[in-house]
Design an enzyme around this catalytic site. Structure first.
Site, mmCIF file in Angstrom:
data_model
loop_
_atom_site.group_PDB
_atom_site.id
_atom_site.type_symbol
_atom_site.label_atom_id
_atom_site.label_comp_id
_atom_site.label_asym_id
_atom_site.label_seq_id
_atom_site.Cartn_x
_atom_site.Cartn_y
_atom_site.Cartn_z
ATOM 1 N N LYS A 180 -25.094 -4.392 -67.305
ATOM 2 C CA LYS A 180 -25.811 -4.360 -68.577
ATOM 3 C C LYS A 180 -26.614 -3.065 -68.775
ATOM 4 C CE LYS A 180 -24.506 -8.476 -69.927
ATOM 5 N NZ LYS A 180 -23.172 -8.654 -69.324
HETATM 6 C C1 LIG Z 1 -22.737 -12.006 -74.487
HETATM 7 C C2 LIG Z 1 -23.135 -12.517 -73.138
HETATM 8 N N1 LIG Z 1 -23.792 -13.691 -73.041
HETATM 9 C C3 LIG Z 1 -24.188 -14.188 -71.856
HETATM 10 C C4 LIG Z 1 -23.939 -13.516 -70.681
HETATM 11 C C5 LIG Z 1 -24.348 -14.167 -69.394
HETATM 12 O O1 LIG Z 1 -25.187 -13.422 -68.603
HETATM 13 P P1 LIG Z 1 -25.186 -13.593 -67.003
HETATM 14 O O2 LIG Z 1 -23.907 -12.993 -66.490
HETATM 15 O O3 LIG Z 1 -26.389 -12.831 -66.572
HETATM 16 O O4 LIG Z 1 -25.291 -15.048 -66.710
HETATM 17 C C6 LIG Z 1 -23.268 -12.280 -70.722
HETATM 18 C C7 LIG Z 1 -22.973 -11.451 -69.550
HETATM 19 O O5 LIG Z 1 -22.677 -11.595 -68.497
HETATM 20 C C8 LIG Z 1 -22.836 -11.774 -71.976
HETATM 21 O O6 LIG Z 1 -22.189 -10.615 -72.067
#
Ligand SMILES: Cc1ncc(COP(=O)(O)O)c(C=O)c1O
Length: 352
Positions: A180
């Site tokens: 990110k």
């Molecule tokens: C649009 C979106 N929502 C939710 C997530 C979930 O985040 P995490 O991987 O930190 O659980 C991500 C990325 O991984 C994402 O790109």
């Protein structure tokens, strides 16, 4: 291979990690507090709560808004699967709707969906770093009475009309996963300007009021996140510079990323469209460029969710691909990527 994403850490991060080890305060310390304060200030809201992932942030946002069995939650067809999985985890029923030309929730279809399904929550996603139509969505939220959780996992620092992602909705949900724009390795956060909602979020985070998971981050993550956050504004600017260069080179040969009027796109991903997508991605990989497709699926196909017609998302899903746009690309790499792309399309104009 020129990688699609590349987290970069400096001496400050190394020093902070060593200091934390030597301090023995490896969790729940000053860095976590500092990160939450600085991130809330950055987004422009009163409250920020760190959690262990973006998925967890979405789940807790839904639960804090009272979502439970039988509730409807609207999500757009194009996103990472966590957007819809959080809805299932919260025991609710997702309804998937189409996207607009900006790859974000289609406002007209949203109004139709809200009239027919009366959702409790709507989750717009600021996909690739570009803002959803938050002005329109918040207008509908007031008119029909639903909550809005902004999935801002890809949009740290993105803005619409001077207001940041995560400050428009009732709650903002962020991810600090390794790829990110603000990487911690793993991590997430919830933002809100509403004191009552903040209290309910806290009840899902602190043990005591009700059964809850341990969703904390460590001091290592918080320190890295804080130091990366401080570098975000100039890194986002650099992403935008690279995107401008790409778009100038590729306009006419590809559908280049659109920017919503009055918005600040942070190019978490630089995503193009072309009908010969698969051939182009293969060709780029052969040339050492890590092009990728985000995403090969639509959210309703993944888990068999209810959905409205999604013709735009179906077309885009067959054509989208992303190329490296991270702020540490060298001038030579930027040039090489742009030239390689233009030379992979023989026929010139896109058929749209
Ligand atoms: C649009 C979106 N929502 C939710 C997530 C979930 O985040 P995490 O991987 O930190 O659980 C991500 C990325 O991984 C994402 O790109």
């Amino acid at each position: 291979m020129i990688r699609i994403v590349e987290p970069v850490f400096g001496e400050e991060e190394k020093r902070a990690v060593l200091e934390i080890i030597e301090s023995h305060q490896i969790t729940r310390g000053r860095w976590t507090k500092t990160f939450e304060e600085e991130f809330a200030r950055f987004v422009g809201v009163e409250h920020c709560f760190t959690v262990c992932s973006g998925t967890t942030a979405l789940f807790i946002a839904l639960k804090a808004l009272g979502v439970d069995r039988g509730d409807r939650v609207v999500v757009p067809a194009m996103s990472f699967m966590a957007t819809i999985d959080a809805v299932y985890l919260a025991s609710a029923d997702p309804l998937v709707i189409d996207v607009d030309e900006f790859y974000t929730m289609d406002l007209n279809q949203l109004e139709d969906a809200v009239r027919r399904y009366r959702p409790k929550v709507v989750i717009p996603v600021h996909l690739y770093g570009g803002m959803a139509d938050m002005e329109g969505i918040m207008f509908l939220a007031d008119k029909y009475g639903f909550y809005v959780v902004e999935d801002s996992a890809q949009a740290h620092g993105a803005e619409l009309k001077g207001r940041k992602a995560g400050a428009w909705g009732h709650v903002g949900a962020f991810s600090f996963y390794a790829s990110k724009n603000v990487p911690m390795g793993e991590g997430g956060a919830l933002t809100t300007g509403d004191g009552k909602i903040a209290k309910r979020i806290r009840s899902w985070i602190d043990f005591g009021d009700q059964p809850a998971f341990n969703v904390r981050i460590t001091e290592f993550q918080a320190a890295i996140g804080t130091l990366q956050l401080r570098k975000l504004p100039h890194r986002n600017e650099r992403r935008r510079e690279i995107a401008t260069r790409y778009s100038a080179a590729m306009e006419g040969s590809f559908a280049v990323p659109p920017e919503r009027e009055g918005s600040y796109h942070v190019y978490h991903l630089y995503t193009l469209r072309h009908p010969e997508r698969d051939r182009i991605v293969d060709e780029l990989k052969k040339r050492g460029i890590d092009a990728r497709v985000y995403y090969t699926y639509l959210l309703h196909e993944l888990r068999g969710a209810d959905h409205l017609p999604t013709p735009t998302a179906e077309k885009f899903r067959r054509e989208v691909f992303s190329i490296p746009v991270h702020p540490h690309l060298t001038e030579d790499q930027i040039e090489y990527i742009a030239e390689s792309l233009v030379s992979t399309v023989s026929s010139g104009k896109i058929v749209s």
